[in-house]
Design a protein around this motif. Structure first.
Motif, short mmCIF file in Angstrom:
data_model
loop_
_atom_site.label_atom_id
_atom_site.label_comp_id
_atom_site.label_asym_id
_atom_site.label_seq_id
_atom_site.Cartn_x
_atom_site.Cartn_y
_atom_site.Cartn_z
N LEU A 151 4.24 -9.38 3.33
CA LEU A 151 3.08 -8.51 2.61
C LEU A 151 2.32 -9.77 1.76
CD1 LEU A 151 5.35 -5.59 0.99
CD2 LEU A 151 3.41 -5.56 3.10
N ARG A 152 1.02 -9.70 1.57
CA ARG A 152 0.10 -10.38 0.99
C ARG A 152 -0.31 -9.58 -0.17
NH1 ARG A 152 -4.43 -12.37 5.27
NH2 ARG A 152 -3.13 -12.16 7.22
N PHE A 153 -0.47 -10.39 -1.34
CA PHE A 153 -0.75 -9.81 -2.62
C PHE A 153 -2.14 -10.36 -3.21
CE2 PHE A 153 2.75 -7.55 -4.24
CZ PHE A 153 3.88 -7.87 -3.28
N LEU A 154 -3.16 -9.78 -3.01
CA LEU A 154 -4.62 -10.19 -3.39
C LEU A 154 -5.11 -9.87 -4.46
CD1 LEU A 154 -6.32 -9.09 0.29
CD2 LEU A 154 -4.76 -11.08 -0.19
N ASP A 155 -5.87 -10.62 -5.13
CA ASP A 155 -6.58 -10.26 -6.25
C ASP A 155 -7.75 -9.18 -6.00
OD1 ASP A 155 -7.72 -11.82 -9.29
OD2 ASP A 155 -9.08 -10.69 -8.18
N PRO A 156 -7.55 -8.25 -6.76
CA PRO A 156 -8.48 -6.99 -6.30
C PRO A 156 -10.12 -7.18 -6.62
CG PRO A 156 -7.38 -6.52 -8.45
CD PRO A 156 -6.97 -7.81 -7.82
N LEU A 157 -10.29 -8.34 -7.30
CA LEU A 157 -11.82 -8.50 -7.55
C LEU A 157 -12.32 -9.63 -6.55
CD1 LEU A 157 -11.78 -7.99 -11.53
CD2 LEU A 157 -12.29 -6.30 -9.51
N SER A 158 -11.60 -10.57 -6.68
CA SER A 158 -12.19 -11.98 -5.84
C SER A 158 -11.50 -11.98 -4.51
CB SER A 158 -11.71 -13.19 -6.47
OG SER A 158 -10.16 -13.46 -6.33
N PHE A 159 -10.66 -11.00 -4.01
CA PHE A 159 -9.80 -10.69 -2.83
C PHE A 159 -9.05 -12.03 -2.37
CE2 PHE A 159 -13.74 -8.07 -2.89
CZ PHE A 159 -13.06 -6.87 -3.13
N LYS A 160 -8.97 -13.04 -3.43
CA LYS A 160 -8.27 -14.20 -3.03
C LYS A 160 -6.60 -13.91 -3.05
CE LYS A 160 -10.74 -18.13 -4.34
NZ LYS A 160 -11.71 -17.71 -5.35
N GLU A 161 -6.03 -14.53 -2.02
CA GLU A 161 -4.66 -14.31 -1.77
C GLU A 161 -3.92 -15.15 -2.83
OE1 GLU A 161 -3.06 -14.98 2.06
OE2 GLU A 161 -0.98 -15.43 1.44
N LEU A 162 -2.99 -14.38 -3.45
CA LEU A 162 -2.33 -14.84 -4.69
C LEU A 162 -0.80 -15.20 -4.41
CD1 LEU A 162 -3.40 -12.04 -7.30
CD2 LEU A 162 -3.99 -14.23 -7.02
N ARG A 163 -0.15 -14.33 -3.37
CA ARG A 163 1.17 -14.84 -2.85
C ARG A 163 1.69 -13.75 -1.98
NH1 ARG A 163 4.66 -10.85 -5.87
NH2 ARG A 163 3.07 -9.69 -6.88
N ARG A 164 2.92 -14.01 -1.26
CA ARG A 164 3.32 -13.30 -0.23
C ARG A 164 4.92 -12.99 -0.31
NH1 ARG A 164 0.58 -14.69 5.75
NH2 ARG A 164 -1.46 -15.11 5.02
N VAL A 165 5.16 -12.14 0.10
CA VAL A 165 6.57 -11.57 0.02
C VAL A 165 7.07 -11.57 1.56
CG1 VAL A 165 6.42 -9.42 -0.55
CG2 VAL A 165 8.52 -10.63 -1.03
N LYS A 166 8.25 -11.98 1.75
CA LYS A 166 8.83 -11.51 3.21
C LYS A 166 9.50 -10.46 3.22
CE LYS A 166 10.98 -13.79 7.07
NZ LYS A 166 11.59 -15.16 7.59
N VAL A 167 9.49 -9.57 4.22
CA VAL A 167 10.35 -8.21 3.95
C VAL A 167 11.53 -8.27 4.95
CG1 VAL A 167 10.15 -5.52 4.50
CG2 VAL A 167 8.29 -6.62 3.52
N THR A 168 12.53 -7.90 4.27
CA THR A 168 13.72 -8.22 5.18
C THR A 168 14.61 -6.76 4.95
OG1 THR A 168 15.00 -9.21 3.41
CG2 THR A 168 13.86 -10.64 5.13
N ALA A 169 15.52 -6.60 5.84
CA ALA A 169 16.36 -5.51 5.89
C ALA A 169 17.82 -5.98 6.38
CB ALA A 169 16.28 -4.23 6.50
N ASP A 170 18.89 -5.95 5.43
CA ASP A 170 20.22 -6.58 5.73
C ASP A 170 19.72 -8.09 6.33
OD1 ASP A 170 21.66 -4.26 5.70
OD2 ASP A 170 19.93 -3.55 7.12
N GLY A 171 18.91 -8.78 5.75
CA GLY A 171 18.89 -10.11 5.90
C GLY A 171 18.07 -10.53 7.13
N ARG A 172 17.48 -9.63 7.87
CA ARG A 172 16.64 -9.60 8.81
C ARG A 172 15.36 -9.46 8.58
NH1 ARG A 172 20.22 -7.01 13.74
NH2 ARG A 172 21.23 -5.94 11.99
N PRO A 173 14.24 -10.07 9.13
CA PRO A 173 12.86 -9.89 8.93
C PRO A 173 12.25 -8.48 9.41
CG PRO A 173 13.04 -11.82 10.14
CD PRO A 173 14.35 -11.40 9.68
N ILE A 174 11.60 -7.81 8.84
CA ILE A 174 11.09 -6.67 9.45
C ILE A 174 9.44 -6.57 9.49
CG2 ILE A 174 10.83 -4.07 9.19
CD1 ILE A 174 13.82 -4.93 9.35
#
Ligand code: DDQ
Ligand code: CA
Length: 258
Positions: A151-174
Protein backbone atom coordinates in the motif's frame (compact mmCIF):
# COMPACT_ATOMS: atom_id res chain seq x y z
CA UNK A 1 -32.48 -29.59 -12.99
CA UNK A 2 -29.51 -29.99 -15.26
CA UNK A 3 -28.22 -26.43 -14.85
CA UNK A 4 -28.66 -26.58 -11.08
CA UNK A 5 -26.50 -29.67 -11.01
CA UNK A 6 -23.74 -27.95 -12.97
CA UNK A 7 -24.00 -24.80 -10.91
CA UNK A 8 -23.66 -26.82 -7.73
CA UNK A 9 -20.79 -28.84 -9.10
CA UNK A 10 -19.05 -25.68 -10.24
CA UNK A 11 -19.53 -24.10 -6.81
CA UNK A 12 -18.08 -27.19 -5.18
CA UNK A 13 -15.07 -27.24 -7.50
CA UNK A 14 -14.51 -23.52 -6.92
CA UNK A 15 -14.67 -24.07 -3.18
CA UNK A 16 -12.22 -26.98 -3.40
CA UNK A 17 -9.82 -25.00 -5.57
CA UNK A 18 -10.02 -22.11 -3.13
CA UNK A 19 -9.12 -24.37 -0.24
CA UNK A 20 -6.14 -25.71 -2.13
CA UNK A 21 -4.53 -22.48 -3.26
CA UNK A 22 -5.73 -19.57 -1.18
CA UNK A 23 -3.26 -18.21 1.37
CA UNK A 24 -5.85 -18.01 4.15
CA UNK A 25 -6.89 -21.67 3.98
CA UNK A 26 -4.81 -22.96 6.85
CA UNK A 27 -4.30 -19.62 8.48
CA UNK A 28 -4.61 -18.39 12.02
CA UNK A 29 -6.07 -15.05 10.98
CA UNK A 30 -9.70 -14.90 12.14
CA UNK A 31 -12.49 -15.03 9.56
CA UNK A 32 -15.70 -13.07 10.00
CA UNK A 33 -19.00 -13.54 8.24
CA UNK A 34 -21.73 -11.02 7.47
CA UNK A 35 -25.41 -10.27 7.73
CA UNK A 36 -27.27 -8.31 5.06
CA UNK A 37 -29.01 -5.30 6.60
CA UNK A 38 -30.34 -3.68 3.39
CA UNK A 39 -30.28 -4.49 -0.29
CA UNK A 40 -30.28 -1.65 -2.81
CA UNK A 41 -30.33 -1.58 -6.61
CA UNK A 42 -27.00 -1.04 -8.39
CA UNK A 43 -26.38 -0.25 -12.06
CA UNK A 44 -25.59 -3.68 -13.55
CA UNK A 45 -23.55 -1.96 -16.27
CA UNK A 46 -21.26 -0.24 -13.77
CA UNK A 47 -17.89 -1.98 -13.70
CA UNK A 48 -17.32 -0.77 -10.15
CA UNK A 49 -13.72 0.16 -9.38
CA UNK A 50 -14.10 2.83 -6.73
CA UNK A 51 -16.73 3.59 -4.10
CA UNK A 52 -17.18 5.97 -1.20
CA UNK A 53 -20.03 7.51 0.77
CA UNK A 54 -20.35 11.24 1.43
CA UNK A 55 -23.21 13.20 2.96
CA UNK A 56 -25.98 10.84 2.03
CA UNK A 57 -24.76 9.82 -1.43
CA UNK A 58 -22.54 7.20 -2.93
CA UNK A 59 -19.78 8.17 -5.31
CA UNK A 60 -18.69 5.49 -7.71
CA UNK A 61 -15.85 5.13 -10.18
CA UNK A 62 -16.30 2.67 -13.04
CA UNK A 63 -13.79 0.98 -15.30
CA UNK A 64 -13.39 -0.58 -18.74
CA UNK A 65 -11.92 1.48 -21.59
CA UNK A 66 -14.58 3.65 -23.18
CA UNK A 67 -16.96 3.03 -20.27
CA UNK A 68 -15.07 4.59 -17.39
CA UNK A 69 -16.85 7.22 -15.36
CA UNK A 70 -17.20 8.89 -12.01
CA UNK A 71 -20.75 9.15 -10.69
CA UNK A 72 -22.85 10.44 -7.85
CA UNK A 73 -25.43 7.79 -7.00
CA UNK A 74 -28.60 7.80 -4.94
CA UNK A 75 -28.22 5.03 -2.37
CA UNK A 76 -31.87 3.98 -2.11
CA UNK A 77 -32.56 3.76 -5.87
CA UNK A 78 -29.12 3.25 -7.40
CA UNK A 79 -30.01 6.12 -9.72
CA UNK A 80 -27.06 7.98 -11.25
CA UNK A 81 -27.57 11.66 -10.35
CA UNK A 82 -24.43 13.08 -11.89
CA UNK A 83 -21.75 11.59 -14.10
CA UNK A 84 -18.57 12.48 -15.87
CA UNK A 85 -17.06 10.13 -18.43
CA UNK A 86 -13.32 9.62 -18.37
CA UNK A 87 -11.40 9.81 -21.69
CA UNK A 88 -12.04 6.72 -23.82
CA UNK A 89 -8.52 5.37 -23.65
CA UNK A 90 -8.33 5.15 -19.86
CA UNK A 91 -9.54 2.45 -17.50
CA UNK A 92 -10.98 4.05 -14.36
CA UNK A 93 -10.06 2.62 -10.96
CA UNK A 94 -10.28 3.63 -7.29
CA UNK A 95 -11.70 6.97 -6.19
CA UNK A 96 -11.60 8.89 -2.94
CA UNK A 97 -12.59 12.29 -1.58
CA UNK A 98 -10.09 14.85 -0.35
CA UNK A 99 -11.72 18.10 0.78
CA UNK A 100 -13.97 19.08 -2.10
CA UNK A 101 -12.04 17.12 -4.69
CA UNK A 102 -12.65 13.64 -5.99
CA UNK A 103 -9.41 11.88 -6.89
CA UNK A 104 -9.62 8.97 -9.33
CA UNK A 105 -6.94 6.52 -10.44
CA UNK A 106 -6.59 4.66 -13.70
CA UNK A 107 -5.50 1.05 -14.06
CA UNK A 108 -2.45 1.06 -16.35
CA UNK A 109 -2.34 4.62 -17.61
CA UNK A 110 -0.49 6.16 -14.65
CA UNK A 111 -2.87 9.14 -14.64
CA UNK A 112 -5.03 10.33 -11.78
CA UNK A 113 -7.91 12.74 -12.29
CA UNK A 114 -8.80 15.37 -9.71
CA UNK A 115 -12.40 16.59 -10.04
CA UNK A 116 -14.49 19.16 -8.24
CA UNK A 117 -16.92 17.32 -5.95
CA UNK A 118 -19.89 19.56 -6.83
CA UNK A 119 -19.44 20.30 -10.54
CA UNK A 120 -17.38 17.20 -11.53
CA UNK A 121 -15.20 19.61 -13.54
CA UNK A 122 -11.62 18.49 -14.05
CA UNK A 123 -9.38 20.39 -11.67
CA UNK A 124 -6.05 18.79 -12.58
CA UNK A 125 -4.32 15.53 -13.33
CA UNK A 126 -1.21 13.93 -11.87
CA UNK A 127 0.96 10.96 -12.71
CA UNK A 128 2.22 8.06 -10.67
CA UNK A 129 4.38 5.02 -11.36
CA UNK A 130 2.96 1.53 -11.66
CA UNK A 131 -0.68 0.50 -11.73
CA UNK A 132 -3.62 2.11 -9.97
CA UNK A 133 -6.15 -0.13 -8.23
CA UNK A 134 -7.80 1.04 -4.99
CA UNK A 135 -7.79 4.45 -3.34
CA UNK A 136 -8.90 5.77 0.05
CA UNK A 137 -7.53 8.14 2.72
CA UNK A 138 -6.95 8.22 6.46
CA UNK A 139 -7.60 11.93 6.99
CA UNK A 140 -3.91 12.74 6.49
CA UNK A 141 -2.73 10.76 3.49
CA UNK A 142 -4.14 9.09 0.44
CA UNK A 143 -3.78 5.31 0.53
CA UNK A 144 -3.41 3.48 -2.76
CA UNK A 145 -3.13 -0.11 -3.91
CA UNK A 146 -1.56 -1.19 -7.18
CA UNK A 147 -1.99 -4.96 -7.49
CA UNK A 148 1.14 -5.72 -5.47
CA UNK A 149 1.15 -6.46 -1.72
CA UNK A 150 2.23 -2.87 -1.02
CA UNK A 151 0.00 0.00 0.00
CA UNK A 152 1.33 3.44 -0.88
CA UNK A 153 0.71 6.52 1.23
CA UNK A 154 0.60 9.76 -0.76
CA UNK A 155 0.56 13.38 0.24
CA UNK A 156 -3.01 14.47 -0.64
CA UNK A 157 -1.93 17.87 -1.98
CA UNK A 158 1.37 17.22 -3.78
CA UNK A 159 0.51 13.54 -4.53
CA UNK A 160 4.12 12.65 -3.66
CA UNK A 161 4.67 9.18 -2.28
CA UNK A 162 5.51 9.36 1.43
CA UNK A 163 5.95 5.69 2.32
CA UNK A 164 4.77 2.15 1.70
CA UNK A 165 3.65 -0.73 3.83
CA UNK A 166 3.71 -4.38 2.80
CA UNK A 167 0.52 -6.29 3.49
CA UNK A 168 0.94 -9.77 4.95
CA UNK A 169 -1.31 -12.41 6.47
CA UNK A 170 0.27 -15.05 8.66
CA UNK A 171 3.63 -13.81 7.43
CA UNK A 172 2.80 -14.21 3.75
CA UNK A 173 2.47 -11.26 1.35
CA UNK A 174 -1.06 -10.60 0.09
CA UNK A 175 -1.36 -9.08 -3.36
CA UNK A 176 -4.32 -8.16 -5.60
CA UNK A 177 -5.57 -5.66 -3.02
CA UNK A 178 -8.32 -3.97 -4.98
CA UNK A 179 -10.94 -1.45 -3.87
CA UNK A 180 -10.06 0.13 -0.50
CA UNK A 181 -11.88 1.78 2.38
CA UNK A 182 -10.69 3.42 5.55
CA UNK A 183 -12.92 2.05 8.32
CA UNK A 184 -12.37 3.29 11.89
CA UNK A 185 -8.58 3.18 11.74
CA UNK A 186 -8.20 0.13 9.51
CA UNK A 187 -7.86 -0.34 5.78
CA UNK A 188 -10.40 -2.70 4.26
CA UNK A 189 -9.35 -4.17 0.92
CA UNK A 190 -11.17 -6.42 -1.53
CA UNK A 191 -8.93 -9.19 -2.75
CA UNK A 192 -9.44 -9.29 -6.50
CA UNK A 193 -11.36 -12.32 -7.81
CA UNK A 194 -12.34 -13.47 -4.35
CA UNK A 195 -15.28 -12.84 -2.03
CA UNK A 196 -12.86 -11.75 0.67
CA UNK A 197 -12.09 -8.44 2.30
CA UNK A 198 -8.86 -8.06 4.26
CA UNK A 199 -8.84 -5.92 7.38
CA UNK A 200 -5.39 -4.38 7.39
CA UNK A 201 -3.51 -2.68 10.21
CA UNK A 202 -2.22 0.42 8.35
CA UNK A 203 0.89 0.71 10.54
CA UNK A 204 2.20 -2.83 10.19
CA UNK A 205 0.42 -4.05 7.05
CA UNK A 206 -0.73 -7.09 9.01
CA UNK A 207 -4.07 -8.59 7.99
CA UNK A 208 -5.82 -8.77 11.35
CA UNK A 209 -8.92 -10.46 9.98
CA UNK A 210 -10.74 -11.65 6.89
CA UNK A 211 -14.34 -10.90 6.01
CA UNK A 212 -15.82 -13.76 4.04
CA UNK A 213 -18.65 -12.54 1.78
CA UNK A 214 -19.36 -15.88 0.17
CA UNK A 215 -23.00 -16.13 -0.90
CA UNK A 216 -23.60 -12.39 -1.07
CA UNK A 217 -24.26 -12.52 -4.82
CA UNK A 218 -24.44 -16.17 -5.88
CA UNK A 219 -25.52 -15.49 -9.48
CA UNK A 220 -22.80 -13.90 -11.58
CA UNK A 221 -22.90 -13.28 -15.31
CA UNK A 222 -19.18 -13.86 -15.82
CA UNK A 223 -15.93 -14.33 -13.97
CA UNK A 224 -15.25 -10.58 -14.30
CA UNK A 225 -18.10 -9.52 -12.04
CA UNK A 226 -16.22 -9.89 -8.82
CA UNK A 227 -16.74 -8.29 -5.44
CA UNK A 228 -15.33 -4.76 -5.66
CA UNK A 229 -16.48 -1.67 -3.86
CA UNK A 230 -16.51 -0.88 -0.16
CA UNK A 231 -17.97 2.34 1.20
CA UNK A 232 -18.30 3.35 4.84
CA UNK A 233 -20.53 5.97 6.36
CA UNK A 234 -18.50 6.77 9.48
CA UNK A 235 -21.33 8.87 10.97
CA UNK A 236 -23.86 6.05 11.06
CA UNK A 237 -21.29 3.23 10.91
CA UNK A 238 -22.94 1.73 7.86
CA UNK A 239 -20.81 -0.50 5.65
CA UNK A 240 -21.74 -0.90 1.97
CA UNK A 241 -20.37 -3.39 -0.52
CA UNK A 242 -21.00 -4.16 -4.16
CA UNK A 243 -19.18 -5.60 -7.16
CA UNK A 244 -18.36 -5.12 -10.81
CA UNK A 245 -21.54 -5.33 -12.89
CA UNK A 246 -23.53 -6.37 -9.82
CA UNK A 247 -27.26 -5.55 -9.91
CA UNK A 248 -27.25 -5.01 -6.16
CA UNK A 249 -25.45 -3.10 -3.46
CA UNK A 250 -25.62 -4.28 0.12
CA UNK A 251 -25.41 -2.75 3.54
CA UNK A 252 -23.83 -5.42 5.69
CA UNK A 253 -23.02 -6.02 9.29
CA UNK A 254 -20.05 -8.13 10.26
CA UNK A 255 -20.58 -11.15 12.45
CA UNK A 256 -18.22 -12.57 15.06
CA UNK A 257 -15.05 -14.28 13.94
CA UNK A 258 -15.13 -18.05 13.87
N1 DDQ B 1 -8.36 -4.52 -11.65
O1 DDQ B 1 -9.54 -4.22 -11.17
C1 DDQ B 1 -7.95 -5.81 -11.13
C2 DDQ B 1 -7.42 -3.51 -11.20
C3 DDQ B 1 -8.40 -4.50 -13.10
C4 DDQ B 1 -9.31 -5.54 -13.64
C5 DDQ B 1 -9.49 -5.46 -15.10
C6 DDQ B 1 -10.34 -6.56 -15.64
C7 DDQ B 1 -10.62 -6.36 -17.07
C8 DDQ B 1 -11.58 -7.37 -17.58
C9 DDQ B 1 -12.30 -6.94 -18.79
C10 DDQ B 1 -13.56 -7.73 -18.93
C11 DDQ B 1 -14.55 -7.19 -19.89
C12 DDQ B 1 -15.97 -7.37 -19.42
CA1 CA C 1 -13.93 2.54 -1.09
Amino acid sequence: MHSTFFAQRRALLTALAATAITPWASAATPVQGYKVVHTYPHDPDAFTQGLFFHEGFLYEGTGLRGRSSIRKVELETGKVLQQVDLPGEVFGEGITLWGDRIIGLTWQEGIAFVLDLKTFKLWRKFNYAGEGWGLTHNGKELIMSDGTPELRFLDPLSFKELRRVKVTADGRPIDELNELEWVDGEVYANIWQTDRIARINPKTGNVTGWIDLTGLLPQRRSSDDVLNGIAYDAKTKRLFVTGKLWPKLFEIQLTKAR
